[in-house]
Design a protein around this motif. Structure first.
Motif, mmCIF file in Angstrom:
data_model
loop_
_atom_site.group_PDB
_atom_site.id
_atom_site.type_symbol
_atom_site.label_atom_id
_atom_site.label_comp_id
_atom_site.label_asym_id
_atom_site.label_seq_id
_atom_site.Cartn_x
_atom_site.Cartn_y
_atom_site.Cartn_z
ATOM 1 N N VAL A 295 0.849 -1.199 0.000
ATOM 2 C CA VAL A 295 0.000 0.000 0.000
ATOM 3 C C VAL A 295 0.882 1.246 0.000
ATOM 4 N N GLY A 296 1.871 1.269 0.877
ATOM 5 C CA GLY A 296 2.744 2.424 0.954
ATOM 6 C C GLY A 296 3.550 2.648 -0.306
ATOM 7 N N VAL A 297 4.073 1.567 -0.874
ATOM 8 C CA VAL A 297 4.863 1.681 -2.106
ATOM 9 C C VAL A 297 4.011 2.247 -3.244
ATOM 10 N N ALA A 298 2.759 1.807 -3.321
ATOM 11 C CA ALA A 298 1.866 2.322 -4.359
ATOM 12 C C ALA A 298 1.498 3.778 -4.121
ATOM 13 N N ALA B 213 -12.879 -6.018 -4.487
ATOM 14 C CA ALA B 213 -12.151 -7.267 -4.754
ATOM 15 C C ALA B 213 -12.098 -8.198 -3.547
ATOM 16 N N PRO B 214 -11.698 -7.740 -2.353
ATOM 17 C CA PRO B 214 -11.664 -8.670 -1.216
ATOM 18 C C PRO B 214 -13.043 -9.018 -0.676
ATOM 19 N N ALA B 215 -14.076 -8.305 -1.155
ATOM 20 C CA ALA B 215 -15.439 -8.643 -0.738
ATOM 21 C C ALA B 215 -15.969 -9.849 -1.490
ATOM 22 N N VAL B 216 -15.451 -10.070 -2.694
ATOM 23 C CA VAL B 216 -15.957 -11.173 -3.514
ATOM 24 C C VAL B 216 -14.998 -12.359 -3.542
ATOM 25 N N SER B 217 -13.772 -12.170 -3.044
ATOM 26 C CA SER B 217 -12.801 -13.259 -3.080
ATOM 27 C C SER B 217 -11.820 -13.137 -1.922
ATOM 28 N N ILE C 75 -4.915 -6.640 -5.357
ATOM 29 C CA ILE C 75 -5.649 -5.607 -6.092
ATOM 30 C C ILE C 75 -6.128 -4.523 -5.134
ATOM 31 N N ALA C 76 -6.666 -4.930 -3.994
ATOM 32 C CA ALA C 76 -7.155 -3.969 -3.007
ATOM 33 C C ALA C 76 -6.023 -3.086 -2.491
ATOM 34 N N ALA C 77 -4.875 -3.701 -2.194
ATOM 35 C CA ALA C 77 -3.753 -2.947 -1.644
ATOM 36 C C ALA C 77 -3.215 -1.927 -2.639
ATOM 37 N N LEU D 280 -11.845 7.520 -7.880
ATOM 38 C CA LEU D 280 -12.866 6.908 -7.024
ATOM 39 C C LEU D 280 -13.370 5.591 -7.604
ATOM 40 N N VAL D 281 -13.542 5.529 -8.916
ATOM 41 C CA VAL D 281 -13.990 4.284 -9.548
ATOM 42 C C VAL D 281 -12.948 3.190 -9.351
ATOM 43 N N ILE D 282 -11.683 3.538 -9.546
ATOM 44 C CA ILE D 282 -10.618 2.549 -9.353
ATOM 45 C C ILE D 282 -10.587 2.077 -7.904
#
Length: 429
Positions: A261-264, A298-302, A310-312, A289-291
């Motif tokens: 998260v921090g690196v991104a 993503a972590p809600a469905v898998s 993807i979430a991070a 916001l869409v992204i």
């Protein structure tokens, strides 16, 4: 008759130029990356070692967000509390509140300590950001300064990963306090001064009556930013705990994820700055916001590692950029103290967010993330409506661009170091 003057007292050396941005980045890494967000990678460790439940974590986190709200409002109303002497005092409060977290695992004392850390984090953020804005003509970069937030988050992830195997949760809090002190040291060299109302870019007497299109755009933008604060903080607070929980209680995967998260987040503001120059501030805000919505879902469905990655990445790549873009959009509206109001709405949202999901998070992180994704989707819709409303505002009702006299466009995001030119940077976040 010659009368010799006594020698002038020595003055403390202050840094200037580009080094101001670097020192402020260190301060923001301490105040935001560690001071505000270190609880995220430490929560799963405290859950397994100290008996802190997810619901307890929501309450403790809310204490920090409430403190940040109080700090932001306090410094907005009482700017004289942002001076060098008070900066040192806020630093002591932040360091001491982190170290004191090791003294008790009870929810109420921990929530109180996190409240104190939130107030201090807001004050340090305000001081660092406003100092960079004041020195931007000397080469101080707001982009470099804001990159410190992502760097601080990455540092907390690496620290938790490296020390989590041999330090207790109490030792990790003490280590976080030491880390905060080390990062704050360069910021103590900043020439910190309080801001006055003269620094604001809009005269309320001139803009007393808002154009209806301006009022509509403003209310939509304010609602969008409130919803973002409400939604993003759920993922930001519980993503690491969810991943650690799915991994059987081990925190190493969660710490790695938080480092990502921090690196991104480090280059995110500069990248979105370039995007906004190409497509406009409002549209860039909607895209971010869409992204973030997609990443939150993503972590809600898998429960897979890919979904967590993807979430991070999407969270790190958007959350500070959304702050920058939303405040810049507010600066373009003839609304007195728009940044202050946006900040308050955002802080209220992030204070409420963990409480909204507290009833479900004990049984299902997936449901909490689904709720967060829906809220961020609503924020994106409101931001899109606000962008359309801003496009319909006549030129006569817009806030004059600080660079319009130079013949440059006011419709696109200007240089990042001038993105908060006439506003109190006390309200940037």
């Amino acid at each position: 008759m010659n009368v010799s003057r006594p020698p002038a007292p020595p003055t403390r050396r202050r840094i200037s130029g580009p080094r101001v941005g670097v020192a402020a980045a260190a301060g923001l890494a301490a105040a935001m990356g560690v001071g505000r967000f270190v609880f995220t990678p430490l929560l799963p460790i405290m859950t397994s070692s100290a008996g802190i439940s997810a619901g307890d974590g929501a309450i403790i986190a809310t204490g920090n967000y409430a403190g940040y709200l109080v700090g932001a409002v306090l410094l907005t109303r009482m700017p004289h509390l942002s001076r060098r002497s008070t900066f040192l005092a806020w630093s002591v409060v932040l360091i001491a509140s982190e170290a004191a977290m090791a003294l008790s695992a009870q929810v109420v004392p921990q929530a109180g300590l996190r409240f104190a850390a939130g107030v201090a984090s807001a004050a340090i953020f305000i001081a660092c950001a406003s100092t960079v804005a004041r020195h931007r003509r000397e080469g101080a970069s707001m982009g470099v300064a804001f990159a410190g937030v992502g760097a601080g988050i990455a540092i907390t992830g690496v620290f938790t990963l490296a020390a989590g195997t041999w330090l207790s949760w109490q030792g990790l809090w003490v280590g976080s306090a030491v880390l905060t002190a080390v990062l704050l040291a360069p910021a103590w060299m900043l020439d910190i001064r309080d801001e006055t109302d003269a620094d604001l870019g809009i005269d309320p007497a001139v803009r007393a009556r808002l154009d209806p299109n301006v009022r509509r755009a403003w209310l939509l933008l304010l609602s969008a930013y409130f919803a973002e604060g409400l939604g993003y903080i759920i993922l930001g607070t519980f993503l690491v705990a969810a991943v650690a929980g799915h991994g059987g209680g081990h925190s190493s995967t969660g710490a790695l994820l938080w480092t990502l998260v921090g690196v991104a987040a480090v280059p995110a503001t500069m990248i979105w700055h370039a995007v906004a120059r190409r497509i406009g501030t409002g549209r860039a805000l909607v895209a971010a916001l869409v992204i973030q919505c997609v990443g939150t879902a993503a972590p809600a469905v898998s429960d897979s590692v890919i979904a967590a990655l993807i979430a991070a990445v999407t969270f790190g790549a958007t959350f500070m950029a959304i702050v920058m873009l939303a405040v810049d959009a507010g600066n373009r509206l003839p609304v007195p103290r728009s940044a202050a109001t946006l900040t308050a709405a955002f802080a209220v949202g992030q204070m409420i967010g963990p409480l909204i999901v507290a009833p479900v998070i004990e049984n299902s992180y997936d449901m909490a993330f689904a709720i967060a994704a829906v809220i961020v989707a609503v924020s994106a819709g409101l931001a899109a409506a606000a962008t359309r409303a801003m496009d319909s505002i006549p030129d006569s009702a817009r806030t004059p661009s600080p660079r319009s006299s130079a013949g440059r466009s006011s419709d696109q995001l200007g240089d990042l170091d001038r993105s908060l030119p006439g506003r109190s940077v006390a309200d940037a976040r």
